[in-house]
Enzyme design. Structure first.
Site, short mmCIF file in Angstrom:
data_model
loop_
_atom_site.label_atom_id
_atom_site.label_comp_id
_atom_site.label_asym_id
_atom_site.label_seq_id
_atom_site.Cartn_x
_atom_site.Cartn_y
_atom_site.Cartn_z
N GLY A 22 3.08 54.53 42.30
CA GLY A 22 3.33 55.67 41.42
C GLY A 22 4.67 55.51 40.75
O GLY A 22 5.28 54.43 40.80
N GLY A 23 5.12 56.59 40.14
CA GLY A 23 6.38 56.53 39.43
C GLY A 23 7.58 56.31 40.32
O GLY A 23 8.61 55.79 39.88
N MET A 24 7.46 56.69 41.61
CA MET A 24 8.58 56.57 42.53
C MET A 24 8.60 55.23 43.26
O MET A 24 9.66 54.75 43.65
CB MET A 24 8.53 57.69 43.56
N GLY A 25 7.43 54.63 43.48
CA GLY A 25 7.41 53.38 44.24
C GLY A 25 6.01 52.98 44.64
O GLY A 25 5.04 53.35 43.98
N LYS A 42 6.54 52.27 52.73
CA LYS A 42 6.73 52.89 51.43
C LYS A 42 8.05 52.41 50.83
O LYS A 42 9.09 52.51 51.47
CB LYS A 42 6.72 54.42 51.54
N ASP A 137 6.36 71.63 50.39
CA ASP A 137 5.38 71.07 49.47
C ASP A 137 4.02 70.97 50.15
O ASP A 137 3.33 69.96 50.05
CB ASP A 137 5.83 69.69 48.96
#
Length: 227
Positions: A22-25, A42, A137
């Protein structure tokens, strides 16, 4: 350099297959080179590691989950940074589906099945809140239903990346929970969390569970607004 199957991370974790990105990793399977234990790893993208807020969120995920001992909370085994600057955390490898996937494929659940999936979430939150950790979350994507051959289903609470830790947070922690900073997924956020106030406490997590109960039984949200 791009990671590939067979790469050895921190001289001990051998990469397997990439599970997602994804955009983070990215998330990969891995295996300890000595004892052979399988896990998931991760990675945070190297270009994001220089962003102190994002790095602290990543570190917070490792710290928050590691503080908690519950069969319904994902285990975090290790944290580090690769030689080329990718922060990583190693966690237990889960097989199964998220509650979001189950709802998408099976539609509204019976009261019994809803309780089967969400009662363990409440047990996990009891442990987290007693330790001063607020998840912030909670949503079906972060409830993972593990299916292991020959065993009963085990429900795990995952992704503590925006958790709020009580006490000893330091300046970085304060910045991440500052007034006006809205963090979370809108459909599941309590009014206090949506306003970005620092008054958010364990009750925001319970609010989110209430929304999930409603969603499990109706396949809709109690509030559908886009703002």
């Amino acid at each position: 350099m791009p990671m590939k199957t067979g790469d050895v991370i921190a001289s001990k974790y051998v990469l397997g297959e990439r599970l997602g990105s994804g955009g983070m990793g990215e998330v990969w399977t891995c295996q300890h080179s000595v004892i052979g234990k399988k896990a998931a790893i991760k990675f945070l993208r190297a270009e994001l590691a220089g962003n102190e807020e994002i790095y602290q969120r990543f570190l917070r995920e490792a710290r928050a989950a590691s503080l908690l001992e519950s069969s319904h909370i994902i285990d975090i085994y290790d944290f580090g940074v690769t030689d080329d600057g990718h922060p990583f955390l190693v966690m237990e490898h889960l097989t199964g589906k998220s509650l979001a996937d189950i709802l998408a494929s099976e539609g509204p659940l019976t009261v019994g099945r809803m309780a089967h999936y969400l009662a363990p979430v409440l047990r996990a939150l009891d442990v987290a809140h007693a330790a001063g950790v607020i998840h912030r979350d909670l949503k079906p994507d972060n409830v993972f239903v593990c299916r292991r051959e020959g065993e009963d289903e085990v429900v795990k609470l995952i992704d503590f990346g925006i958790a709020k830790l009580g006490g000893g947070g330091g300046d970085a922690s304060a910045k991440l929970t500052a007034t006006g900073l809205v963090m979370g997924t809108p459909y599941y956020m309590s009014p206090e969390q949506a306003r970005g106030t620092r008054a958010v406490d364990h009750r925001s997590d319970l609010y989110a569970v209430g929304v999930m109960i409603y969603e499990c039984l109706t396949r809709s949200y109690p509030h559908e607004g886009e703002t």
